[in-house]
Design a protein around this motif. Structure first.
Motif, PDB file in Angstrom:
ATOM      1  N   GLU A 170     -72.430 105.673 -36.620  1.00 39.21           N
ATOM      2  CA  GLU A 170     -72.052 106.803 -35.769  1.00 39.21           C
ATOM      3  C   GLU A 170     -71.306 106.339 -34.523  1.00 39.21           C
ATOM      4  O   GLU A 170     -70.353 106.985 -34.077  1.00 39.21           O
ATOM      5  N   GLY A 202     -54.117 109.118 -37.329  1.00 45.39           N
ATOM      6  CA  GLY A 202     -53.725 110.171 -36.401  1.00 45.39           C
ATOM      7  C   GLY A 202     -52.432 109.857 -35.656  1.00 45.39           C
ATOM      8  O   GLY A 202     -51.585 109.103 -36.131  1.00 45.39           O
ATOM      9  N   LYS A 216     -62.805 107.936 -33.524  1.00 43.14           N
ATOM     10  CA  LYS A 216     -62.396 109.318 -33.285  1.00 43.14           C
ATOM     11  C   LYS A 216     -61.829 109.482 -31.876  1.00 43.14           C
ATOM     12  O   LYS A 216     -60.843 110.182 -31.666  1.00 43.14           O
ATOM     13  N   ALA A 268     -59.070 109.864 -37.879  1.00 41.09           N
ATOM     14  CA  ALA A 268     -59.948 110.738 -38.665  1.00 41.09           C
ATOM     15  C   ALA A 268     -60.888 109.815 -39.429  1.00 41.09           C
ATOM     16  O   ALA A 268     -60.449 108.905 -40.123  1.00 41.09           O
ATOM     17  N   VAL A 269     -62.206 110.030 -39.283  1.00 42.22           N
ATOM     18  CA  VAL A 269     -63.203 109.095 -39.809  1.00 42.22           C
ATOM     19  C   VAL A 269     -64.254 109.843 -40.615  1.00 42.22           C
ATOM     20  O   VAL A 269     -64.630 110.962 -40.292  1.00 42.22           O
ATOM     21  N   THR A 270     -64.763 109.169 -41.657  1.00 44.27           N
ATOM     22  CA  THR A 270     -65.858 109.684 -42.471  1.00 44.27           C
ATOM     23  C   THR A 270     -66.940 108.617 -42.547  1.00 44.27           C
ATOM     24  O   THR A 270     -66.640 107.430 -42.690  1.00 44.27           O
ATOM     25  N   MET A 297     -62.023 105.054 -42.443  1.00 43.59           N
ATOM     26  CA  MET A 297     -60.968 105.703 -41.677  1.00 43.59           C
ATOM     27  C   MET A 297     -60.072 106.433 -42.664  1.00 43.59           C
ATOM     28  O   MET A 297     -59.475 105.817 -43.553  1.00 43.59           O
ATOM     29  N   ALA A 311     -67.786 105.279 -35.610  1.00 47.70           N
ATOM     30  CA  ALA A 311     -67.026 106.485 -35.925  1.00 47.70           C
ATOM     31  C   ALA A 311     -66.599 107.196 -34.644  1.00 47.70           C
ATOM     32  O   ALA A 311     -65.456 107.657 -34.528  1.00 47.70           O
ATOM     33  N   ALA A 312     -67.491 107.267 -33.672  1.00 44.94           N
ATOM     34  CA  ALA A 312     -67.162 107.918 -32.399  1.00 44.94           C
ATOM     35  C   ALA A 312     -66.042 107.170 -31.674  1.00 44.94           C
ATOM     36  O   ALA A 312     -65.126 107.801 -31.122  1.00 44.94           O
TER      37      ALA A 312
END
Length: 133
Positions: free
Chosen positions: A117, A75, A124, A129-131, A71, A120-121
């Motif tokens: 994924e 946000g 988000k 904000a995620v990588t 993360m 992360a979804a």
């Protein structure tokens, strides 16, 4: 017959201190060990020594199979992100809040691509904000 293993006083004291750390203190310790001593925590919680120069000559891995969700920031909707973190990690409210406020931070490690994924979804969607690494 099972043997009971003996540990030195120093090992017991250090182990007890580590076990009593808060999440924030544990993260700070992990960052310190990585930055100062080149020791990284593995996905399972074990400690892994940083590879020396010989590892640079090793052939590159064929394909990445384990992923880390990081993360980068929480946000505008911090409360929603904390709720998602609690659900993903099983941490308490205080620990989840500390983790969110320590961004950028690793949320989960050693995940399959699909799991990374999905997490992360979820983050988000909550506004973070995620990588994926």
């Amino acid at each position: 017959m099972s043997e009971e293993r003996e540990f030195s006083v120093e090992a017991k004291e250090l182990g007890d201190k580590i076990a009593a750390l808060t999440l924030k203190q544990a993260k700070e310790l992990a960052d310190y060990l990585e930055e100062v001593h080149g020791i990284k925590a593995a996905a399972g919680g074990a400690v892994v020594m940083a590879a020396g120069p010989a590892a640079a000559d090793a052939p590159a891995a064929a394909e990445q199979t384990e992923f880390t969700v990081q993360m980068d920031s929480f946000g505008d909707k911090k409360v929603e992100v904390i709720k998602v973190i609690r659900g993903l990690t099983g941490l308490g409210l205080k620990e989840s809040k500390e983790l969110v406020e320590s961004a950028p931070c690793k949320v989960k490690e050693g995940l399959s691509k699909e799991d990374a994924e999905k997490i992360a979804a979820d983050l988000k969607a909550a506004g973070a904000a995620v990588t994926i690494k």
